[in-house]
Design a protein around this motif. Structure first.
Motif, short mmCIF file in Angstrom:
data_model
loop_
_atom_site.label_atom_id
_atom_site.label_comp_id
_atom_site.label_asym_id
_atom_site.label_seq_id
_atom_site.Cartn_x
_atom_site.Cartn_y
_atom_site.Cartn_z
N VAL A 104 0.84 -1.19 0.00
CA VAL A 104 0.00 0.00 0.00
C VAL A 104 0.88 1.24 0.00
O VAL A 104 1.87 1.31 0.72
CB VAL A 104 -0.92 0.01 1.23
CG1 VAL A 104 -1.70 1.32 1.32
CG2 VAL A 104 -1.88 -1.18 1.20
N ALA A 109 -4.57 6.78 -1.32
CA ALA A 109 -4.08 5.43 -1.03
C ALA A 109 -4.23 4.55 -2.26
O ALA A 109 -5.26 4.59 -2.94
CB ALA A 109 -4.86 4.82 0.13
N SER A 152 -2.83 -2.68 -2.48
CA SER A 152 -3.68 -3.72 -1.89
C SER A 152 -4.29 -3.24 -0.58
O SER A 152 -3.95 -3.70 0.51
CB SER A 152 -2.84 -4.98 -1.65
OG SER A 152 -2.29 -5.45 -2.86
N ILE A 153 -5.23 -2.32 -0.70
CA ILE A 153 -5.91 -1.79 0.48
C ILE A 153 -7.39 -2.13 0.38
O ILE A 153 -7.99 -1.99 -0.67
CB ILE A 153 -5.66 -0.27 0.62
CG1 ILE A 153 -6.16 0.22 1.98
CG2 ILE A 153 -6.28 0.51 -0.53
CD1 ILE A 153 -5.63 1.57 2.37
N ILE A 213 -11.32 0.41 3.87
CA ILE A 213 -10.70 1.44 4.69
C ILE A 213 -11.61 1.81 5.85
O ILE A 213 -12.81 2.07 5.67
CB ILE A 213 -10.37 2.68 3.86
CG1 ILE A 213 -9.28 2.35 2.83
CG2 ILE A 213 -9.92 3.83 4.76
CD1 ILE A 213 -8.94 3.50 1.91
N ASN A 273 -10.31 6.45 -2.65
CA ASN A 273 -9.45 6.12 -1.50
C ASN A 273 -8.59 7.32 -1.10
O ASN A 273 -7.38 7.18 -0.86
CB ASN A 273 -8.55 4.92 -1.82
CG ASN A 273 -9.31 3.61 -1.84
OD1 ASN A 273 -10.42 3.51 -1.32
ND2 ASN A 273 -8.73 2.61 -2.47
N ASP A 323 -7.00 -0.06 7.32
CA ASP A 323 -8.02 -0.92 6.73
C ASP A 323 -8.22 -2.14 7.62
O ASP A 323 -7.82 -2.13 8.79
CB ASP A 323 -7.66 -1.30 5.29
CG ASP A 323 -6.45 -2.24 5.20
OD1 ASP A 323 -6.08 -2.62 4.07
OD2 ASP A 323 -5.88 -2.60 6.25
N TRP A 354 -6.77 -4.86 7.73
CA TRP A 354 -5.58 -5.62 8.09
C TRP A 354 -4.49 -4.83 8.76
O TRP A 354 -3.72 -5.39 9.57
CB TRP A 354 -4.99 -6.26 6.82
CG TRP A 354 -6.00 -7.05 6.06
CD1 TRP A 354 -6.59 -6.72 4.88
CD2 TRP A 354 -6.58 -8.31 6.45
NE1 TRP A 354 -7.49 -7.69 4.51
CE2 TRP A 354 -7.50 -8.67 5.45
CE3 TRP A 354 -6.39 -9.15 7.54
CZ2 TRP A 354 -8.24 -9.85 5.51
CZ3 TRP A 354 -7.12 -10.32 7.61
CH2 TRP A 354 -8.03 -10.66 6.60
N ASP A 355 -4.35 -3.57 8.45
CA ASP A 355 -3.15 -2.88 8.90
C ASP A 355 -3.36 -1.36 8.94
O ASP A 355 -4.42 -0.85 8.56
CB ASP A 355 -1.99 -3.22 7.96
CG ASP A 355 -0.65 -3.21 8.67
OD1 ASP A 355 0.30 -3.84 8.14
OD2 ASP A 355 -0.52 -2.59 9.73
N ASP A 356 -2.34 -0.70 9.41
CA ASP A 356 -2.29 0.76 9.46
C ASP A 356 -1.17 1.22 8.54
O ASP A 356 -0.07 0.65 8.57
CB ASP A 356 -1.99 1.21 10.89
CG ASP A 356 -3.02 2.15 11.43
OD1 ASP A 356 -2.72 2.88 12.40
OD2 ASP A 356 -4.14 2.20 10.89
N TYR A 357 -1.42 2.27 7.76
CA TYR A 357 -0.43 2.74 6.79
C TYR A 357 -0.16 4.22 7.01
O TYR A 357 -1.06 4.98 7.39
CB TYR A 357 -0.95 2.49 5.36
CG TYR A 357 -1.44 1.08 5.15
CD1 TYR A 357 -2.80 0.80 5.21
CD2 TYR A 357 -0.55 0.04 4.91
CE1 TYR A 357 -3.26 -0.50 5.04
CE2 TYR A 357 -1.01 -1.26 4.73
CZ TYR A 357 -2.36 -1.52 4.80
OH TYR A 357 -2.81 -2.81 4.64
#
Length: 115
Positions: free
Chosen positions: A2, A24, A27-28, A31, A76, A99, A101-104
């Protein structure tokens, strides 16, 4: 992978306006939160504004009434409209997106407000 690409920072006089954007890509999925933090010299990073997936917003007290956060889910992208800027708004503004799965985090964009 991402990527967050920020734009819109710069140098402005007190009382002026700037609009920051953070897009963004990659692969996001789904959100959730989209946030703007800022880091001023010698100070801790602080949360300036946030917008959740349901559109609810949160602002740092010192920017209420002057800044507006918004998001375009189709793109996005999160925006931060900053009006009536003050010298104390100076800092590096960093985008944060979370999102399922994770924080960016973005790289940050410099905002400098001269008096």
């Amino acid at each position: 992978q991402v990527q967050l690409v920020e734009s819109g920072g710069g140098l402005v006089r007190a009382g002026g306006s700037l609009r920051l954007s953070c897009a963004a890509s990659g692969s996001i999925f789904s959100i959730n939160h989209m946030r703007w933090f800022r880091q001023a010299p010698g100070k801790q990073r602080e949360l300036v504004a946030a917008v959740s997936s349901d559109g609810s917003t949160h602002y740092l007290d010192s920017v209420k009434g002057r800044f507006t956060i918004s998001r375009d889910n189709a793109k996005n992208t999160v925006y931060l409209q900053m009006n009536s800027l003050k010298p104390e708004d100076t800092g590096v503004y960093v985008c944060n997106v979370g999102d399922t799965w994770d924080d960016y985090w973005g790289q940050g964009t410099q905002v400098t407000v001269s008096s």
